[in-house]
Design an enzyme around this catalytic site. Structure first.
Site, PDB file in Angstrom:
ATOM      1  N   ASP A  22       0.827  -1.209   0.000  1.00  0.00           N
ATOM      2  CA  ASP A  22       0.000   0.000   0.000  1.00  0.00           C
ATOM      3  C   ASP A  22       0.865   1.264   0.000  1.00  0.00           C
ATOM      4  OD1 ASP A  22      -2.335   1.419  -0.004  1.00  0.00           O
ATOM      5  OD2 ASP A  22      -2.809   1.087   2.113  1.00  0.00           O
ATOM      6  N   ASN A  24       1.262   3.435  -2.898  1.00  0.00           N
ATOM      7  CA  ASN A  24       1.779   3.872  -4.207  1.00  0.00           C
ATOM      8  C   ASN A  24       1.276   5.269  -4.570  1.00  0.00           C
ATOM      9  OD1 ASN A  24       2.868   1.348  -4.421  1.00  0.00           O
ATOM     10  ND2 ASN A  24       1.420   0.596  -5.971  1.00  0.00           N
ATOM     11  N   HIS A  39       2.345   3.571  -8.942  1.00  0.00           N
ATOM     12  CA  HIS A  39       2.133   2.138  -9.191  1.00  0.00           C
ATOM     13  C   HIS A  39       3.316   1.555  -9.961  1.00  0.00           C
ATOM     14  CE1 HIS A  39      -1.785   2.303  -7.487  1.00  0.00           C
ATOM     15  NE2 HIS A  39      -2.329   3.049  -8.430  1.00  0.00           N
ATOM     16  N   ASN A  70     -11.084  -2.755  -5.029  1.00  0.00           N
ATOM     17  CA  ASN A  70     -10.383  -1.774  -5.864  1.00  0.00           C
ATOM     18  C   ASN A  70     -11.129  -1.439  -7.157  1.00  0.00           C
ATOM     19  OD1 ASN A  70      -7.089  -2.913  -4.831  1.00  0.00           O
ATOM     20  ND2 ASN A  70      -8.182  -1.096  -4.148  1.00  0.00           N
ATOM     21  N   TRP A  71     -12.180  -2.207  -7.488  1.00  0.00           N
ATOM     22  CA  TRP A  71     -12.998  -1.858  -8.659  1.00  0.00           C
ATOM     23  C   TRP A  71     -13.698  -0.516  -8.471  1.00  0.00           C
ATOM     24  CZ3 TRP A  71     -12.404  -4.360 -13.076  1.00  0.00           C
ATOM     25  CH2 TRP A  71     -11.985  -5.701 -13.053  1.00  0.00           C
ATOM     26  N   ARG A  73     -12.302   2.194  -7.842  1.00  0.00           N
ATOM     27  CA  ARG A  73     -11.406   3.284  -8.279  1.00  0.00           C
ATOM     28  C   ARG A  73     -11.786   3.767  -9.684  1.00  0.00           C
ATOM     29  NH1 ARG A  73      -5.469   2.448  -5.671  1.00  0.00           N
ATOM     30  NH2 ARG A  73      -6.240   1.755  -3.650  1.00  0.00           N
ATOM     31  N   ARG A 192      -4.920  -1.891   8.848  1.00  0.00           N
ATOM     32  CA  ARG A 192      -6.108  -2.712   8.638  1.00  0.00           C
ATOM     33  C   ARG A 192      -5.787  -3.809   7.635  1.00  0.00           C
ATOM     34  NH1 ARG A 192      -7.759   2.507   6.835  1.00  0.00           N
ATOM     35  NH2 ARG A 192      -7.358   2.763   4.597  1.00  0.00           N
ATOM     36  N   GLU A 205       1.706 -13.090  12.544  1.00  0.00           N
ATOM     37  CA  GLU A 205       2.186 -11.885  13.227  1.00  0.00           C
ATOM     38  C   GLU A 205       2.023 -10.723  12.267  1.00  0.00           C
ATOM     39  OE1 GLU A 205       3.179 -11.683  16.371  1.00  0.00           O
ATOM     40  OE2 GLU A 205       2.928 -13.843  16.643  1.00  0.00           O
TER      41      GLU A 205
HETATM   42  C1  IPE Z   1      -5.422  -2.771  -0.212  1.00  0.00           C
HETATM   43  O1  IPE Z   1      -5.074  -1.428  -0.355  1.00  0.00           O
HETATM   44  C2  IPE Z   1      -5.360  -3.449  -1.527  1.00  0.00           C
HETATM   45  C3  IPE Z   1      -4.048  -3.575  -2.124  1.00  0.00           C
HETATM   46  C4  IPE Z   1      -2.914  -3.206  -1.626  1.00  0.00           C
HETATM   47  C5  IPE Z   1      -4.051  -4.206  -3.394  1.00  0.00           C
HETATM   48  P1  IPE Z   1      -6.178  -0.286  -0.492  1.00  0.00           P
HETATM   49  O2  IPE Z   1      -5.442   0.990  -0.541  1.00  0.00           O
HETATM   50  O3  IPE Z   1      -7.101  -0.590  -1.604  1.00  0.00           O
HETATM   51  O4  IPE Z   1      -6.977  -0.467   0.877  1.00  0.00           O
HETATM   52  P2  IPE Z   1      -7.907   0.540   1.666  1.00  0.00           P
HETATM   53  O5  IPE Z   1      -8.928   1.042   0.691  1.00  0.00           O
HETATM   54  O6  IPE Z   1      -7.054   1.656   2.160  1.00  0.00           O
HETATM   55  O7  IPE Z   1      -8.472  -0.279   2.783  1.00  0.00           O
HETATM   56  C1  IPE Z   2      -1.656   0.227  -3.316  1.00  0.00           C
HETATM   57  O1  IPE Z   2      -1.406   1.588  -3.387  1.00  0.00           O
HETATM   58  C2  IPE Z   2      -1.776  -0.394  -4.675  1.00  0.00           C
HETATM   59  C3  IPE Z   2      -3.146  -0.795  -5.030  1.00  0.00           C
HETATM   60  C4  IPE Z   2      -4.191  -0.800  -4.249  1.00  0.00           C
HETATM   61  C5  IPE Z   2      -3.311  -1.243  -6.393  1.00  0.00           C
HETATM   62  P1  IPE Z   2      -2.596   2.638  -3.356  1.00  0.00           P
HETATM   63  O2  IPE Z   2      -3.008   2.940  -4.737  1.00  0.00           O
HETATM   64  O3  IPE Z   2      -3.694   2.158  -2.473  1.00  0.00           O
HETATM   65  O4  IPE Z   2      -1.886   3.879  -2.718  1.00  0.00           O
HETATM   66  P2  IPE Z   2      -2.503   4.931  -1.706  1.00  0.00           P
HETATM   67  O5  IPE Z   2      -3.068   4.153  -0.549  1.00  0.00           O
HETATM   68  O6  IPE Z   2      -3.562   5.674  -2.444  1.00  0.00           O
HETATM   69  O7  IPE Z   2      -1.347   5.781  -1.313  1.00  0.00           O
HETATM   70 MG    MG Z   3      -4.126   2.399  -0.510  1.00  0.00          MG
END
Ligand code: IPE
Ligand code: IPE
Ligand code: MG
Length: 238
Positions: A22, A24, A39, A70-71, A73, A192, A205
């Protein structure tokens, strides 16, 4: 700076590590770049991470790359992620093969663009006999969905009056045959689980780090392993 040798003599090595990659987007925003570049930078971290894991004898790494949630987004970001996965699975495949890495997939491939689905299937097929570290790519994955799917798979072969058991659920999970999940790492400061490996993390852990995924290097990984080695795992005992 933690070295491989220190890690190896410090304590047990987790057999199976789960990583919620998480941060990116925030990494890119901090640099004034589009999220897409975050990403891209994140994808480049995967291979060195596998090298670090292999060096200390980790058997399997489960990477959370795209959740069923993630769909939600923007379509443009989702499309970018599919292109990036296509790039990863095609450009890195030879290197992955040369390192004897075996790729498996957790999640549903059915809604993915055909091209993305095909590069993933090709990588699985071409690495299926590799005996090195297992890279479990979790794409369009949800922990709840995985458990429901497992029960439904079992129902198909269920004998009259047969009851579901933990063992049977385990046999139909995507992670069947993999070692127990020992360590779960989440980068970017969020604490989380976001629907990742819900069944498997029962006695894992947890290590949460503020480091954003694109900055997660060997040192960060070995720090997380060091943290794991300090934990006293009791599994309900005393
Ligand atoms: C969890 O990250 C999913 C991945 C890393 C692929 P998210 O950024 O989507 O999670 P939430 O929305 O903060 O819980
Ligand atoms: C995790 O990075 C990668 C994916 C969920 C694909 P994020 O895209 O969730 O990055 P933040 O949480 O917005 O920084
Ligand atoms: Mg994220």
């Amino acid at each position: 700076m933690k070295k491989k040798e220190d890690i190896l003599k410090n304590g047990p090595i987790p057999a199976h590590v789960g990583i919620i990659m998480d941060g990116n987007g925030r990494w890119a925003e901090k640099k004034g770049l589009p999220r897409k570049e975050g990403h891209q930078a994140g994808a480049e971290v995967i291979e060195p991470l596998l090298d670090s894991a292999m060096k200390i004898g980790v058997k399997a790494v489960s990477l959370y790359a795209f959740s069923v949630e993630n769909w939600s987004r923007p379509v443009s970001e989702i499309r970018g992620l599919w292109s990036l996965l296509e790039y990863f699975f095609s450009e890195k495949l030879e290197l992955i093969k040369s390192k004897k890495i075996r790729i498996i997939h957790s999640g549903s491939l059915s809604k993915l663009p055909p091209k993305t689905k095909n590069v993933i299937l090709k990588s699985i097929e071409e690495t299926k006999n590799n005996k090195g570290i297992i890279l479990n790519f979790c794409i369009n994955y949800g922990g709840r969905q995985e458990i429901v799917r497992s029960v439904n798979e079992w129902i198909k072969v269920r004998k009259p009056n047969e009851m579901i058991t933990e063992k049977k659920i385990g046999q139909y999970l995507y992670t069947r045959g993999l070692p127990e999940l020992d360590l779960m790492i989440r980068t970017s400061g969020e604490c989380r689980i976001s629907n990742f490996l819900l069944w498997q993390c029962a006695y894992a852990e947890f290590v949460f780090t503020d480091t954003l995924w694109p900055d997660f290097d060997e040192d960060s990984f070995y720090k997380a392993i060091g943290e794991f080695q300090k934990r006293e795992r009791r599994f309900g005992g005393i």
